[in-house]
Structure formats: C-alpha cells, structure tokens
Design a protein around this motif. Structure first.
Motif, mmCIF file in Angstrom:
data_model
loop_
_atom_site.group_PDB
_atom_site.id
_atom_site.type_symbol
_atom_site.label_atom_id
_atom_site.label_comp_id
_atom_site.label_asym_id
_atom_site.label_seq_id
_atom_site.Cartn_x
_atom_site.Cartn_y
_atom_site.Cartn_z
ATOM 1 N N PRO A 1 0.835 -1.206 0.000
ATOM 2 C CA PRO A 1 0.000 0.000 0.000
ATOM 3 C C PRO A 1 0.865 1.250 0.000
ATOM 4 O O PRO A 1 2.096 1.186 0.140
ATOM 5 C CB PRO A 1 -0.807 -0.124 1.296
ATOM 6 C CG PRO A 1 0.046 -0.966 2.182
ATOM 7 C CD PRO A 1 0.746 -1.940 1.278
ATOM 8 N N ASP A 2 0.216 2.402 -0.174
ATOM 9 C CA ASP A 2 0.960 3.660 -0.220
ATOM 10 C C ASP A 2 1.729 3.921 1.068
ATOM 11 O O ASP A 2 2.847 4.427 1.047
ATOM 12 C CB ASP A 2 -0.006 4.823 -0.477
ATOM 13 C CG ASP A 2 -0.571 4.791 -1.884
ATOM 14 O OD1 ASP A 2 0.101 4.227 -2.768
ATOM 15 O OD2 ASP A 2 -1.672 5.318 -2.085
ATOM 16 N N TYR A 3 1.124 3.603 2.212
ATOM 17 C CA TYR A 3 1.746 3.867 3.504
ATOM 18 C C TYR A 3 1.606 2.629 4.380
ATOM 19 O O TYR A 3 0.618 1.893 4.280
ATOM 20 C CB TYR A 3 1.086 5.067 4.197
ATOM 21 C CG TYR A 3 1.182 6.335 3.398
ATOM 22 C CD1 TYR A 3 2.338 7.092 3.409
ATOM 23 C CD2 TYR A 3 0.111 6.764 2.615
ATOM 24 C CE1 TYR A 3 2.444 8.249 2.661
ATOM 25 C CE2 TYR A 3 0.199 7.917 1.865
ATOM 26 C CZ TYR A 3 1.370 8.666 1.883
ATOM 27 O OH TYR A 3 1.467 9.801 1.135
ATOM 28 N N PRO A 4 2.562 2.385 5.258
ATOM 29 C CA PRO A 4 2.466 1.211 6.127
ATOM 30 C C PRO A 4 1.326 1.379 7.135
ATOM 31 O O PRO A 4 1.277 2.387 7.847
ATOM 32 C CB PRO A 4 3.827 1.175 6.830
ATOM 33 C CG PRO A 4 4.314 2.589 6.794
ATOM 34 C CD PRO A 4 3.796 3.165 5.508
ATOM 35 N N PRO A 5 0.410 0.425 7.218
ATOM 36 C CA PRO A 5 -0.716 0.533 8.162
ATOM 37 C C PRO A 5 -0.289 0.170 9.573
ATOM 38 O O PRO A 5 -0.648 -0.888 10.116
ATOM 39 C CB PRO A 5 -1.721 -0.470 7.587
ATOM 40 C CG PRO A 5 -0.875 -1.519 6.946
ATOM 41 C CD PRO A 5 0.331 -0.804 6.391
ATOM 42 N N LEU A 6 0.480 1.040 10.182
ATOM 43 C CA LEU A 6 1.047 0.754 11.497
ATOM 44 C C LEU A 6 -0.035 0.658 12.567
ATOM 45 O O LEU A 6 -0.993 1.427 12.585
ATOM 46 C CB LEU A 6 2.043 1.846 11.889
ATOM 47 C CG LEU A 6 3.334 1.905 11.062
ATOM 48 C CD1 LEU A 6 4.061 3.216 11.319
ATOM 49 C CD2 LEU A 6 4.232 0.718 11.396
ATOM 50 N N ARG A 7 0.168 -0.276 13.468
ATOM 51 C CA ARG A 7 -0.683 -0.333 14.649
ATOM 52 C C ARG A 7 -0.284 0.808 15.582
ATOM 53 O O ARG A 7 0.822 1.357 15.482
ATOM 54 C CB ARG A 7 -0.522 -1.670 15.373
ATOM 55 C CG ARG A 7 -0.796 -2.915 14.512
ATOM 56 C CD ARG A 7 -0.654 -4.161 15.368
ATOM 57 N NE ARG A 7 -0.579 -5.381 14.588
ATOM 58 C CZ ARG A 7 -1.633 -6.132 14.254
ATOM 59 N NH1 ARG A 7 -2.853 -5.752 14.629
ATOM 60 N NH2 ARG A 7 -1.470 -7.241 13.560
ATOM 61 N N ALA A 8 -1.147 1.162 16.514
ATOM 62 C CA ALA A 8 -0.813 2.203 17.489
ATOM 63 C C ALA A 8 0.391 1.750 18.305
ATOM 64 O O ALA A 8 0.472 0.577 18.696
ATOM 65 C CB ALA A 8 -2.005 2.480 18.397
ATOM 66 N N PRO A 9 1.365 2.639 18.561
ATOM 67 C CA PRO A 9 2.573 2.247 19.306
ATOM 68 C C PRO A 9 2.228 1.635 20.655
ATOM 69 O O PRO A 9 1.408 2.150 21.414
ATOM 70 C CB PRO A 9 3.323 3.580 19.486
ATOM 71 C CG PRO A 9 2.811 4.451 18.389
ATOM 72 C CD PRO A 9 1.388 4.058 18.176
ATOM 73 N N GLY A 10 2.864 0.505 20.948
ATOM 74 C CA GLY A 10 2.710 -0.116 22.252
ATOM 75 C C GLY A 10 1.428 -0.880 22.463
ATOM 76 O O GLY A 10 1.128 -1.279 23.593
ATOM 77 N N THR A 11 0.649 -1.129 21.387
ATOM 78 C CA THR A 11 -0.647 -1.783 21.568
ATOM 79 C C THR A 11 -0.602 -3.286 21.298
ATOM 80 O O THR A 11 -1.596 -3.971 21.516
ATOM 81 C CB THR A 11 -1.704 -1.153 20.645
ATOM 82 O OG1 THR A 11 -1.262 -1.248 19.284
ATOM 83 C CG2 THR A 11 -1.923 0.304 21.007
ATOM 84 N N GLY A 12 0.497 -3.810 20.822
ATOM 85 C CA GLY A 12 0.582 -5.237 20.554
ATOM 86 C C GLY A 12 0.556 -6.050 21.841
ATOM 87 O O GLY A 12 0.885 -5.547 22.922
ATOM 88 N N HIS A 13 0.196 -7.319 21.717
ATOM 89 C CA HIS A 13 0.078 -8.140 22.925
ATOM 90 C C HIS A 13 1.433 -8.483 23.521
ATOM 91 O O HIS A 13 1.519 -8.912 24.676
ATOM 92 C CB HIS A 13 -0.713 -9.418 22.625
ATOM 93 C CG HIS A 13 0.008 -10.409 21.760
ATOM 94 N ND1 HIS A 13 0.165 -10.235 20.405
ATOM 95 C CD2 HIS A 13 0.624 -11.583 22.061
ATOM 96 C CE1 HIS A 13 0.842 -11.260 19.900
ATOM 97 N NE2 HIS A 13 1.136 -12.091 20.881
ATOM 98 N N LEU A 14 2.527 -8.294 22.764
ATOM 99 C CA LEU A 14 3.862 -8.541 23.300
ATOM 100 C C LEU A 14 4.559 -7.265 23.762
ATOM 101 O O LEU A 14 5.533 -7.326 24.517
ATOM 102 C CB LEU A 14 4.732 -9.230 22.247
ATOM 103 C CG LEU A 14 4.461 -10.716 21.995
ATOM 104 C CD1 LEU A 14 5.316 -11.220 20.845
ATOM 105 C CD2 LEU A 14 4.733 -11.538 23.246
ATOM 106 N N TYR A 15 4.078 -6.110 23.302
ATOM 107 C CA TYR A 15 4.735 -4.851 23.673
ATOM 108 C C TYR A 15 4.540 -4.616 25.169
ATOM 109 O O TYR A 15 3.438 -4.663 25.690
ATOM 110 C CB TYR A 15 4.165 -3.673 22.891
ATOM 111 C CG TYR A 15 5.168 -2.564 22.672
ATOM 112 C CD1 TYR A 15 5.730 -2.352 21.418
ATOM 113 C CD2 TYR A 15 5.593 -1.753 23.719
ATOM 114 C CE1 TYR A 15 6.664 -1.357 21.202
ATOM 115 C CE2 TYR A 15 6.526 -0.757 23.514
ATOM 116 C CZ TYR A 15 7.062 -0.560 22.255
ATOM 117 O OH TYR A 15 8.001 0.425 22.050
#
Length: 765
Positions: A225-239
């Motif tokens: 895609p045009d831009y990386p669809p980043l998740r919100a910082p620190g929201t992953g289950h491992l972060y």
C-alpha cells in the motif's frame, strides 16, 4: 508519477539497487525519516542481498516468511548481550500479528539499507555543535552523516541506540508485510483487504482464516500500500511484556556460536605479540627455538607483530614464548607520568575552546566568592569477557571472515585494504560479541587473521591472549577537570565553569574505525577540539551563567570508545562538584538538586523516587548515602548509593536506581541492561585501570585490574518509570551516576572528598 509511487514501483518490480540521493535522504524529517522511506521500499526479489531458502519469501529488509509458516527476522545490529535479537523479534511479532513460537532471528547481511542513521546524525551533531560555538570552530572536524557512504560502511551497532535507531523501520517493514498478506487473503476471498486482520500467524475475516505460510508466496508478489498501516505504538500483545530472550537457551547449552567457536576443515590456531604502544616495529625473534614444540607449524612475521601458528592454541602460545620476539619503538611511548603531566599542564594553561557559553560567567564570578575543585579520571579498560578473536579462510582471490564487529562494513573494507583486494571479495560473517563495551569497534584482529590466513594458505583462528588484550586495549580517554562555581543568595548555582582536559577521543575513534592505524589516528586527532570528547559536561540543572571548555591534549596513548562514553567521567565531575556546592550552601544535596531541575521533570522524578526508595535521610554524616543523576541517549536515571570504607577497600552495599527510558518494549531486558550498566559502572569506579610505563601496561591479567568480585557486588534494585514517549537508550544509562553516587556516599562516612577515578586509594598496577 509521484516519488512515493516511484518507490512503490521499485518494491513491486524487484529493483534491487535503488539508492536515493543524499538530499532525498535528508528531507522530510531528517536522516532517519529518509532512510525509513528507503527501507520501506526494499525490494523483495531474490537478487536482494538477503539469504533466502527456496521456500522462503522476502518481505523487506527485516523479514522473511516461509511457506511452512516460520518467520525469520533479520537483526541489523550485533548481538552483544543487549538482547537485540529478542527486541527485533518482539517488534515484528506484534506489528505482523505473528505467533511468537514461529519466530527466529538471524544477522542481517552487510548492506547500506541497515545504515545506523540515528547514530550518524547524533555523532555529526556532536562533532559540529551548532549553538554557542564560535564561527571559526563550527567547521572544524565535521564528519558528515554520510561521509562513510551509503553502503555497508554505515551499518553500525551503537551500545545504546537499539530501538531509537531501528524501531520505526522494523515496524514499518512488518506492517507492509501484514498488509500484503491481508491482500493475498482478500484476493482468495474476493474481499476488501482492509477488512482483514492478522493475529497469531493467521489472516482472518469473520470466521475465515488462512495461515501466513499459505499466503507468503502470493503475498510476496503484490505491491504494498501507499503507507504502512502501522498499529498504534505499544498496543501489541507482546509490547511491554517480558518475552523470553531468544538467545538464552543456546547460550546456556553452549550452542550459541561466537567467533572462537568456529571450526573449519583443516583449521589451525594462532596467537601473536605486538610490543609496546607507540611506533613499534618487530626487531628480531628466534624462529628455531619453536621447532621442538609439538604442534607448532609456522611463524608469520609482520612489521608490527609476530604470530605463531600451531595445531592447537596451547602449542601456539608456547611457540610464541619460545621465539621471544623483541620490538623497537621510535618516538613517544605511552606513560602514565607523561599523561598526568600533560593533563595538568593543559588545565593550567586553559588553552582550549568554549563549547558552551550561556549568560556571562565572567561577570557572575567578578567580585564574588568562587568555589573550585580539580578532578581526574584515569584511562579505563574494556576488560570484556571475550578477547579479540577472528577466524579467516583464504581461497585464491576471496576470503571468508568470522568476527564480531560493531562496524562490519568498515571491518570488511579494512581487511580488503590490507589484502589489496576489492571489498566484494571479502565475505564477512557478523558474529555476536561476548560483551564488547566498545572493544568490537576495532578491526585489528580481523585484519591480522586475514593476513595470517593468506600467509599460511590455511583456515586459521586468531585469538589474543588476555595479556595482549590488556596491553593493546584502546581505553576510554583519561581526563582532568577544573570546576568553578558561585552560589546565589537563594542557595542555587548562579554560575558554572568547567574546563576539561582530555584527548579528542571521538575524532581519534572515528579515524581508526574508518581504517587509520592507532598511531596515525592519534596523531591526526591531536590538538583537535571535539565536543563529543566532553559529552555530558553540560549539567542537567538550570544555571543562568554556564561555560564548558574542551582543552585538547596529546597524551601519546591511543584511546577508544567505552560503554558510557565521556559521560562516565563528566558525570563524575559534575555530580561530585554539585554535591560539594550543596554542602557549601548548607543544603540537603537532594533538595539542592531538585531546586534546579525544574526544566527536566523526568530526571527530577527519577532522582526523587530513587531517594525515597533508598531511604534518603538528608545525607547526614555517617549515613553512607550518596546521590547522583544523569540524562543520556534520551533516557534519565536517578541513583542512590549506600557505601562505606572497609578493611579491604570500599564497600558498596546498595545501588537503588529509578529510570525513565520512554516506552518499554521488554521490561526484563531494560532491567538487565540497567543492572549490567550499574555493575559496569561499579567496576569502572573501583578498578578497570592500569598504569603505563614505557609503552606497556602494568596489568597483565583480569585479577590485576581491581575488578569487584561477585561477593562484592551490592544489592541492586531498578524501578522503571512508566512512559509513553519514544524509547530512549538503555545500554549505557546506568554507567555515569555510579562513581559520583559512591564518592558522595563515602564523603558522609569520612568527611573527605575523593576527586579521582578510580575511587580506590590503592596504587594502580
């Protein structure tokens, strides 16, 4: 076609050699942002410099996904015990939505796509400070961020910049891959890819789901895609979770391979001797004396060293001793007496450059009582567990090399130059380091191993002895400081002047890592003003009149980069002197500091919390309590030490630290790094030094360095302050405040100030 469209086209059609212009890299948010664009556009074609198996598919510079569902993360930084393998894996797992059990990590290949942009930008800013510097000085010693080129030479591992340098680009790479997997699944389902999600190794849409491995081949051929669809910082289950370190099981069972673990068919072993520090040449040796040693094969002579080669390392060592090489040295030799005299003379002459000049120190000092003190720090050794080691195999016009290096591209270039061949004829396998603390910036052992391998035409493993590692270490530069200050009527510091005499260590290190010999790098840097050589000398406190000067000194001792950098002595000077000023003002050292930390709320919080947790009682006589704080690499630390004199030297009972390192990806790794840095700082506070005489270090073994034993290690506690700001550095944060906190604690017990590093009063070896 827009520039972003052009970049996406390069990705989709596998153009493997896109190199943006320097201007393109520098626009749009700085060097780091520009490189993030380039990395996001990394081609996935098989001609990219990434090793991929027949069932593996490349998704950018940091990621491969196998048809069996396994995920390989490529780590661009050397694993030196800082947990970089695990941190990279956590970032990818969260952003991609992968199953943690399917992830492995491997070293990234040499490529300019892994350039350490943040490190280069910080270094360039330090070398050429923009504020408060005379116009004529601003152009001195500029090292442009891309002076090492846009290729593998810019691939470097900083001791602290793990996440701040690569987190964004690693996350973007994984986000693009996730989007492309969702696109591949959406094509199968005739659905909108943005309605799909990825988690636990599956792409899902409602009740439908497909494993990553089943989609990898098709996804790798799609346009991102045009831009990386980043998740919100620190929201992953491992972060924010203490995911288990991926490197620990293999380190425990011994299968984690270092340079010294490499075994090749027909490989032999070598060790060498180099003579005194200085312009040294090999004069003579007794070759025949080694003939009777079983296993001895040959001697390799070089102008500056002699190597013994044998079927085993013990035979090589015995042969080298038997040959008894003799060296001759021209000109100056490293000598502690000479170093001390030149540092004192530089401080007395006050001939240097003012790097920080705020307010008017002269006016503030005029007609008022000026308090002052001189401090001194001896050269500090790296003393890493692993001594320099490299394995080399020469094959006609090509050489393979296994070595731990913090600058593998520059190491490869140095080997190629020494052998008189092109860099692409040198294959360098980047190995992990057993510690380093900055020692792995040196290319010397790699070059020597390559020369020996060519001379004997056999694979060889060169290992320096512990004695050789101490004798030829490039230590942290020594320094001497003259500190002066005046107090205001409100018991705060009104004016501060720090004049620090020390070599231009960063200039010298930079020249050496780019290929200069020790002596040539030292001579080239002699007399140069270097803002990085006194980095950290700006106090963290609000002081209206402030001046910091660098007094460059030629000490005839090649110096290098050590964990903590210049902060390890400038923080000692600053925090000890602040403590003295607090006592002169009749103030509690804690409240004295807190009253001037209004502009650094994060640091103030760390210091206040450390004092509370340590049971600070005002630093009264006999308490054994001392404080210190520091900010570096975008992180902050407050430290309280509990220490006292003992029958066998000083005794440090407790170190209580509170740190703010921004967002925390893995709390256990942060705690390990801070604890390790505190222990390293303790070692540097009480030892890790030697005296030099006629070019030779007095120490020969680790036991000569005065390092603390396990039984002398204090109780250490580390609290991590929750934060949502960007991640800062952690690798060296704990080093700077240890020595001043201990020194300030000892003052409450003895009433005497220790103004030298190391703090021990025993004679140095």
């Amino acid at each position: 076609m827009s520039r972003s469209d052009d970049l996406r086209a390069n990705v989709g059609h596998g153009i493997g050699h896109y190199l943006p212009s320097r201007r393109a890299l520098l626009i749009g948010g700085g060097v780091g942002a520009g490189l993030a664009v380039m990395w996001a556009a990394w081609p996935r074609a098989q001609d990219a410099p990434i090793n991929a198996g027949p069932s593996e598919h490349i998704f950018g510079p940091y990621l491969k996904i196998g048809s069996d569902g396994h995920i390989a993360v490529l780590a661009a930084q050397s694993e030196m015990g800082q947990g970089v393998f695990t941190l990279y894996a956590q970032l990818v797992a969260d952003e991609l939505g992968a199953d943690w059990r399917t992830i492995s990590v491997e070293p990234a290949p040499l490529s300019g796509s892994y350039a350490s942009a943040e490190m280069l930008a910080r270094d360039a800013a330090l070398v050429t400070p923009r504020a408060g510097v005379p116009e004529g000085l601003a152009a001195i010693g500029t090292w442009r961020a891309f002076s090492v080129g846009s290729g593998a030479a810019a691939m470097m591992t900083d001791e602290a910049l793990i996440l701040s340098d690569f987190e964004q680009s690693v996350r973007e790479c994984a986000a693009y891959a996730r989007a492309m997997l969702c696109m591949a699944a959406a094509q199968r389902w005739d659905a909108d890819w943005e309605a799909c999600s990825a988690a636990d190794g599956f792409v899902t849409l409602g009740a439908r789901r497909i494993r990553f491995g089943e989609l990898a081949a098709a996804a790798a051929q799609l346009d991102p895609p045009d831009y990386p669809p980043l998740r919100a910082p620190g929201t992953g289950h491992l972060y924010g979770q203490s995911a288990p370190r991926l490197d620990l099981p293999s380190k425990v069972d011994g299968s984690f391979a270092f340079s010294g673990d490499i075994r090749l068919p027909g490989m032999v072993y070598a060790t060498l001797r180099q003579g005194p520090i200085g312009d040294t040449r090999l004069k003579r040796y007794n070759r025949r004396a080694a003939d009777g040693i079983i296993g001895f094969l040959s001697a390799v002579k070089h102008d500056r060293w002699l190597a013994a080669v044998a079927t085993n390392s013990w035979a090589a060592t015995r042969a080298l001793d038997a040959m008894a090489p003799v060296f001759t040295t021209q000109g100056q030799r490293a000598d502690s007496g000479l170093i001390d005299r030149r540092l004192k003379a530089a401080v007395a002459s006050a001939q240097g450059a003012r790097l920080i000049d705020e307010g008017s120190v002269r006016d503030a000092f005029d007609g008022r009582p000026v308090l002052g003190a001189d401090y001194v720090a001896a050269p500090a050794l790296h003393a890493a567990i692993e001594t320099p080691c490299a394995t080399a195999a020469f094959d006609g016009d090509h050489i393979r090399l296994w070595v731990a290096s913090q600058a593998p591209g520059l190491c490869r270039a140095a080997v190629a130059a020494a052998l008189g061949m092109r860099a692409h004829h040198v294959t360098l396998f980047a190995m992990p380091a057993g510690g380093s603390f900055g020692a792995a910036w040196s290319h010397t052992a790699a070059v020597q191993a390559a020369l020996i391998a060519r001379a004997i035409d056999r694979p060889v493993q060169l290992t320096w002895s512990r004695t050789e590692a101490i004798l030829r270490d490039n230590p942290r530069a020594p320094a001497r400081a003259r500190m002066r200050a005046t107090l205001s009527s409100g018991a705060t510091i009104d004016a501060w002047h720090a004049a620090i005499a020390t070599p231009a260590a960063r200039h010298e290190w930079r020249a050496r890592v780019c290929g200069e010999r020790d002596n040539a790098a030292m001579r080239g840097a002699a007399g140069a003003v270097d803002a990085a050589a006194v980095e950290g000398a700006r106090p963290p406190y609000a002081i209206p009149n402030l001046a910091v000067e660098h007094l460059p000194v030629d000490i005839a001792l090649p110096v290098g980069r050590l964990r903590g950098g210049a902060h390890s002595f400038t923080s000692f000077f600053t925090e000890c002197f602040v403590d003295e000023l607090a006592r002169a003002a009749g103030a509690d050292p804690l409240s004295f500091r807190m009253g001037m930390l209004g502009s650094s709320s994060e640091l103030a919080r760390c210091l206040q919390s450390a004092a509370e947790q340590g049971g600070w009682g005002g630093g009264q006589a006999g308490s054994g309590h001392g404080l210190a704080c520091a900010s570096l690499d975008g992180s902050h630390i407050g430290l309280m030490a509990v220490a006292r004199p003992g029958a066998a030297g000083l005794v440090v009972e407790r170190l209580v630290a509170v740190v703010d390192v921004g967002r925390v990806l893995n709390p256990t790794i942060v705690r390990q790094q801070v604890e390790g840095a505190l222990a390293f700082g303790l070692a540097a506070a009480v030892g890790a030094v030697t005296r030099y005489r006629r070019g030779l270090a007095g120490a020969r073994r680790l036991r000569d360095l005065g390092l603390p034993t396990l039984g002398q290690t204090p109780q250490i506690s580390v609290e991590i302050v929750p934060s949502e700001r960007e991640a800062g550095g952690i690798g060296q944060l704990g080093v700077p405040p240890v020595a001043p906190a201990i020194a300030n604690a000892l003052f409450t017990m003895t009433g005497e100030r220790i103004r030298r590093l190391p703090l021990s009063t025993k004679p140095l070896p």
